[in-house]
Write a protein that holds these residues in place. Sequence first.
Motif, PDB file in Angstrom:
ATOM      1  N   LEU A  31       0.900  -1.208  -0.170  1.00  0.00           N
ATOM      2  CA  LEU A  31      -0.075  -0.039   0.030  1.00  0.00           C
ATOM      3  C   LEU A  31       0.942   1.198  -0.103  1.00  0.00           C
ATOM      4  O   LEU A  31       0.497   2.237  -0.695  1.00  0.00           O
ATOM      5  CB  LEU A  31      -0.757   0.052   1.106  1.00  0.00           C
ATOM      6  N   ALA A  32       1.921   1.033   0.811  1.00  0.00           N
ATOM      7  CA  ALA A  32       2.895   2.326   0.778  1.00  0.00           C
ATOM      8  C   ALA A  32       3.629   2.672  -0.624  1.00  0.00           C
ATOM      9  O   ALA A  32       3.547   3.767  -1.079  1.00  0.00           O
ATOM     10  CB  ALA A  32       4.016   2.174   1.765  1.00  0.00           C
ATOM     11  N   ALA A  33       3.980   1.582  -1.057  1.00  0.00           N
ATOM     12  CA  ALA A  33       4.562   1.584  -2.528  1.00  0.00           C
ATOM     13  C   ALA A  33       3.500   2.257  -3.389  1.00  0.00           C
ATOM     14  O   ALA A  33       4.087   2.904  -4.320  1.00  0.00           O
ATOM     15  CB  ALA A  33       4.987   0.249  -2.989  1.00  0.00           C
ATOM     16  N   TYR A  34       2.465   1.651  -3.380  1.00  0.00           N
ATOM     17  CA  TYR A  34       1.336   2.302  -4.210  1.00  0.00           C
ATOM     18  C   TYR A  34       0.853   3.701  -4.072  1.00  0.00           C
ATOM     19  O   TYR A  34       0.720   4.511  -5.009  1.00  0.00           O
ATOM     20  CB  TYR A  34      -0.002   1.408  -4.149  1.00  0.00           C
ATOM     21  N   CYS A  35       1.024   4.248  -2.722  1.00  0.00           N
ATOM     22  CA  CYS A  35       0.809   5.641  -2.503  1.00  0.00           C
ATOM     23  C   CYS A  35       1.707   6.449  -2.894  1.00  0.00           C
ATOM     24  O   CYS A  35       1.536   7.515  -3.431  1.00  0.00           O
ATOM     25  CB  CYS A  35       0.679   5.818  -1.040  1.00  0.00           C
ATOM     26  N   LEU A  36       3.021   5.781  -2.909  1.00  0.00           N
ATOM     27  CA  LEU A  36       4.376   6.559  -3.367  1.00  0.00           C
ATOM     28  C   LEU A  36       4.148   6.692  -4.909  1.00  0.00           C
ATOM     29  O   LEU A  36       4.436   7.923  -5.642  1.00  0.00           O
ATOM     30  CB  LEU A  36       5.459   5.956  -3.256  1.00  0.00           C
ATOM     31  N   MET A  37       3.634   5.733  -5.732  1.00  0.00           N
ATOM     32  CA  MET A  37       3.257   5.890  -7.037  1.00  0.00           C
ATOM     33  C   MET A  37       2.563   7.303  -7.443  1.00  0.00           C
ATOM     34  O   MET A  37       2.851   7.876  -8.375  1.00  0.00           O
ATOM     35  CB  MET A  37       2.818   4.568  -7.578  1.00  0.00           C
ATOM     36  N   LEU A  38       1.308   7.142  -6.937  1.00  0.00           N
ATOM     37  CA  LEU A  38       0.413   7.834  -7.284  1.00  0.00           C
ATOM     38  C   LEU A  38       0.774   9.357  -6.919  1.00  0.00           C
ATOM     39  O   LEU A  38       0.238  10.514  -7.345  1.00  0.00           O
ATOM     40  CB  LEU A  38      -1.210   7.747  -6.836  1.00  0.00           C
ATOM     41  N   GLY A  39       1.355   9.414  -5.559  1.00  0.00           N
ATOM     42  CA  GLY A  39       1.705  10.525  -5.033  1.00  0.00           C
ATOM     43  C   GLY A  39       2.967  11.281  -5.744  1.00  0.00           C
ATOM     44  O   GLY A  39       3.217  12.630  -6.083  1.00  0.00           O
ATOM     45  N   ASP A  40       4.080  10.510  -6.321  1.00  0.00           N
ATOM     46  CA  ASP A  40       4.976  10.965  -6.897  1.00  0.00           C
ATOM     47  C   ASP A  40       4.421  11.493  -8.353  1.00  0.00           C
ATOM     48  O   ASP A  40       5.132  12.496  -8.874  1.00  0.00           O
ATOM     49  CB  ASP A  40       6.046   9.980  -7.123  1.00  0.00           C
ATOM     50  N   ASP A  41       3.478  10.917  -8.951  1.00  0.00           N
ATOM     51  CA  ASP A  41       3.106  11.339 -10.233  1.00  0.00           C
ATOM     52  C   ASP A  41       2.611  12.584 -10.043  1.00  0.00           C
ATOM     53  O   ASP A  41       2.827  13.629 -10.818  1.00  0.00           O
ATOM     54  CB  ASP A  41       1.955  10.524 -10.533  1.00  0.00           C
ATOM     55  N   ALA A  42       1.891  13.038  -8.907  1.00  0.00           N
ATOM     56  CA  ALA A  42       1.232  14.591  -8.653  1.00  0.00           C
ATOM     57  C   ALA A  42       2.357  15.380  -8.199  1.00  0.00           C
ATOM     58  O   ALA A  42       2.629  16.351  -8.771  1.00  0.00           O
ATOM     59  CB  ALA A  42       0.237  14.052  -7.679  1.00  0.00           C
ATOM     60  N   LEU A  43       3.292  14.798  -7.271  1.00  0.00           N
ATOM     61  CA  LEU A  43       4.419  15.854  -7.001  1.00  0.00           C
ATOM     62  C   LEU A  43       5.356  16.323  -8.139  1.00  0.00           C
ATOM     63  O   LEU A  43       5.666  17.451  -8.358  1.00  0.00           O
ATOM     64  CB  LEU A  43       5.141  15.056  -5.813  1.00  0.00           C
ATOM     65  N   ILE A  44       5.826  15.397  -8.975  1.00  0.00           N
ATOM     66  CA  ILE A  44       6.557  15.581 -10.050  1.00  0.00           C
ATOM     67  C   ILE A  44       5.728  16.375 -11.132  1.00  0.00           C
ATOM     68  O   ILE A  44       6.551  17.250 -11.608  1.00  0.00           O
ATOM     69  CB  ILE A  44       7.183  14.273 -10.641  1.00  0.00           C
ATOM     70  N   LEU A  45       4.531  16.003 -11.435  1.00  0.00           N
ATOM     71  CA  LEU A  45       3.867  16.908 -12.422  1.00  0.00           C
ATOM     72  C   LEU A  45       3.626  18.184 -11.928  1.00  0.00           C
ATOM     73  O   LEU A  45       3.903  19.363 -12.544  1.00  0.00           O
ATOM     74  CB  LEU A  45       2.712  16.331 -12.983  1.00  0.00           C
ATOM     75  N   SER A  46       3.369  18.280 -10.527  1.00  0.00           N
ATOM     76  CA  SER A  46       3.110  19.728  -9.768  1.00  0.00           C
ATOM     77  C   SER A  46       4.484  20.490 -10.183  1.00  0.00           C
ATOM     78  O   SER A  46       4.433  21.754 -10.133  1.00  0.00           O
ATOM     79  CB  SER A  46       2.947  19.403  -8.503  1.00  0.00           C
TER      80      SER A  46
END
Lengths: 297, 171
Positions: free
Chosen positions: A50-65
């Motif tokens: 679950l943590a790895a998955y949250c990082l995937m979706l979170g990193d998508d948002a952080l990097i495009l932000s």
Amino acid sequence: MSAVSKMAFDNAYEAITEENDARWAYGTGFTDPLAGVDTTVPAEVDGADLAAYCLMLGDDALILSHRLQQWCTHAPELEDEVALANIGLDLLGQARMLLTRAGKADGSDRTEDSFAFFRAEHEFRNVRLAEAPNGDFAFSMARLLVFATWRLALLQRLTSSIDPVLAAIAAKGVKEVTYHRDYAAQWVVRLGDGTELSHERMQAGLDAVWPLVGELFEPHPVELRLGPAAVDVRELRPEFDEVIAQVLGAATLQVPDAEPLAGVSGKAGRDGVHTEAMGYLLAELQSVARAHPEATW
Amino acid sequence: MVTATATTEMSRAYQVAASVTDPELPMLTLADLGVLREVTEEDGVVRVTITPTYSGCPAMDTMRDDLVHALREAGYRDVDVRTVLHPAWSSDWITEEGRRKLAEAGIAPPGPAPRRSGPIPLTLTPPSSRVPCPKCGSPDTVETARFSATACKALRRCRSCDEPFEHVKEI
Ligand SMILES: [Zn+2]
């Protein structure tokens, strides 16, 4: 701000030194964005996955932000400056909650800052679409259209995740990304169905984005193992294709036909294998935090 | 001292929390905006629950501080401010009083938020205007930008009096 004016401090020093007050020392107010949210991991869900998955979706948002923030002071019109900053802010908010969720899910209690500023490049799980340099405005709009169309389809399904925190973060995100997708789609139509030059450049932007599309629909083993806590990205393709066809039809543009950008030995963004641009992006994103590792903001 | 959990809107702690204003829309209280979800008192601890309007709302920390300050000043020593994400905030939660105050401040209040099921439809042209001008009341207004100085507002222009104005978006 009526609460401020009513406060009774004898002097300014007393005001700034009052304990447990984030307001007065500017920059210390970034508290846990999930403060008070029950972050217990459901029994049937693996915390590390679950943590790895949250990082995937979170990193998508952080990097495009971060890419969207780079448009600040460079956008073609003030209205677009404000729009891109707001879209970046929405994504940053989603990233903060998702990274915080990751630190709770894996039991490490790492904070959003620890994930954002003190991970190495190979530990970032974002798709390579998010990290690509902004290019011209047409490329940025093509990338935002692709990203928002895909993320909206994903978040909408994630609202039925068996992890209630992920489901709640997704439900907020759906409302926001709906506006992001409309914004990008309207620009793609305006440029595609505009002048000969704008049409040509919009098509070139789409063509340049397209090799990064394939990766969005390749499920990572973590996503598949999580089952009903996550979304199988292969299911998103028909909806994605339909929305893109609708936009490009109105824009008189062609859906590009491009080979997906190869990874390294079959590994890509979700495995921490990134393009050259990622190192430069992180150097900028992380420089202040790394120069002052004890600082709080 | 109240020992049982109390969520009554009549409680004094609720009244104090409800009077705190939004940092970005200072004409509205947190109650008007619909972000104040619950105030309970138990064993001398006041627990306030708020929800963000947008994920990236930069005002959440300020709201927490303002709530703590207002309640401490009213004599409550132990104040705990919590966030809930579910159900997600909707512009429908802005109260009638809040809508009146927005309009008075020249900001058009939101219409009803869309109720959706199934795939979300694209909007390729700005939505047709049903937002009357808060200055002259004319229904003839156009959206000039979907985003504005805060995440929750769009920019519009009145075609009768030519004035630009902000509009709280429906979400
Ligand atoms: Zn008018």
